[in-house]
Design a protein around this motif. Sequence first.
Motif, PDB file in Angstrom:
ATOM      1  N   CYS A   1      -0.293   1.450   4.407  1.00 30.31           N
ATOM      2  CA  CYS A   1      -0.721   1.795   2.899  1.00 30.31           C
ATOM      3  C   CYS A   1       0.174   3.427   3.026  1.00 30.31           C
ATOM      4  O   CYS A   1      -0.384   4.506   4.397  1.00 30.31           O
ATOM      5  CB  CYS A   1      -1.310   1.677   2.026  1.00 30.31           C
TER       6      CYS A   1
ATOM      7  N   THR B   1      -2.125   5.641   1.831  1.00 30.61           N
ATOM      8  CA  THR B   1      -3.320   6.703   2.837  1.00 30.61           C
ATOM      9  C   THR B   1      -3.956   6.342   4.155  1.00 30.61           C
ATOM     10  O   THR B   1      -4.354   7.231   4.235  1.00 30.61           O
ATOM     11  CB  THR B   1      -4.404   5.588   1.829  1.00 30.61           C
TER      12      THR B   1
ATOM     13  N   HIS C   1      -6.706  -1.438   4.376  1.00 34.53           N
ATOM     14  CA  HIS C   1      -7.416  -1.948   3.241  1.00 34.53           C
ATOM     15  C   HIS C   1      -6.510  -3.364   2.429  1.00 34.53           C
ATOM     16  O   HIS C   1      -7.382  -3.112   0.761  1.00 34.53           O
ATOM     17  CB  HIS C   1      -7.822  -0.984   2.502  1.00 34.53           C
ATOM     18  N   GLU C   2      -5.258  -3.715   2.363  1.00 33.50           N
ATOM     19  CA  GLU C   2      -5.015  -4.499   2.247  1.00 33.50           C
ATOM     20  C   GLU C   2      -4.861  -5.495   2.830  1.00 33.50           C
ATOM     21  O   GLU C   2      -3.700  -5.291   3.857  1.00 33.50           O
ATOM     22  CB  GLU C   2      -3.367  -3.651   2.173  1.00 33.50           C
TER      23      GLU C   2
ATOM     24  N   GLU D   1      -3.864  -5.469  -3.418  1.00 34.96           N
ATOM     25  CA  GLU D   1      -4.379  -4.512  -3.722  1.00 34.96           C
ATOM     26  C   GLU D   1      -3.783  -3.852  -4.323  1.00 34.96           C
ATOM     27  O   GLU D   1      -4.159  -2.803  -5.294  1.00 34.96           O
ATOM     28  CB  GLU D   1      -4.790  -4.613  -1.636  1.00 34.96           C
TER      29      GLU D   1
HETATM   30 ZN   LIG Z   1      -3.849   1.311  -0.539  1.00 35.76          ZN
END
Ligand SMILES: [Zn+2]
Length: 352
Positions: free
Chosen positions: A41, A43, A65-66, A155
């Motif tokens: 991502c 991020t 986190h995905e 996500e």
């Molecule tokens: Zn993300």
Amino acid sequence: MENSMLAAVYKGTPEIELIETKIPEIRSNEVLLKVNAAGICGTDLRILKSGHRRIPDGARIVLGHEVSGEIAGVGSQVIWPKVGMRISVAPNMGCGYCGRCVQGFTQLCGNYFSFGVVIDGAFAQYMRIPSAAIEQGNLAEIAEHVTYEEAAMVEPLSCVFRGLMACRPQPSETVLIIGAGAIGLMFVQLAKMLGARVIVSSRNDERSQQSKRFGADLTFNPKEEDFHEAVFSATGGQGADIAIVAAPSSQAQTNAIEVLAHHGRVNFFGGLPQGNEITPVNANMVHYKELFITGTTGSSIREYRTALSLVDSGQVEVASLVTHRFPLGQIAEAFQVARSKEGIKTIVLPNY
Ligand SMILES: [Zn+2]
Ligand SMILES: [Zn+2]
């Protein structure tokens, strides 16, 4: 080693370190996830470049986190999920008892914690799932026809869903989307689904083409056309009802406000790099046009489940957004590709 796994660790430097480490141990109320797909991502790229307010100096953390995967182990007290279940994971957990948590906004909890930022995340072969994630509904079982890659895209899709709904789109309104990466292209699909007319501004002609394929009515390249002129001429001089800034650019935020119609709404969807957080705004334009400026971050569990059902039902197509896949051993290359903006979405397959 029998109980060891590969994990990619962030140590506060731009280089991620690949290590062999122990498979996380789980407590009686926790589960172990075998990670099958983990998206990279913006991020993650931003963390590598300039850190994160929730990652203290000196910390070592597995990013990612995905995520989707298969339940590989359950603690003795866990009733659900079961070993072998195919699962996608919403990354943010809250304390569970504050006002924002009970409203359903665990991602906005003052004590939120999330995979890949506060606790170890998905760029590893296995991931420990704490009890809060089970109890708060962060785990969702995915249907047989949903692939792990699609499940990992839920996500970001849920964040896009939240971002668009915050602007209260109405059928026939014009939605301007600035940036046509994976996020921008998901905004295009959702906005079309809700009956909007969609204009895309992208500096990347290949991505402009992609946005057309997802239903964008008009695209332009701000390197070749004047941004303001392009939007006003496409809207009969009125401006856009909604502008989504899906690019980490202060200039894009300023520009977006300047091309809004009366009662226009803008979402500063992309975060700005730390230290470059101030955006000049034409305040009189906000005043005389009665504009709304908002931002959204993350998504609630409810929004996550909605995004999953949009993928499950085929109403939103995310599979073709995945253009690059890498095994965990090549995570450095994976980040390189994600950074280069070649292709659209890069996915790491830790157990490939
Ligand atoms: Zn993300
Ligand atoms: Zn809370």
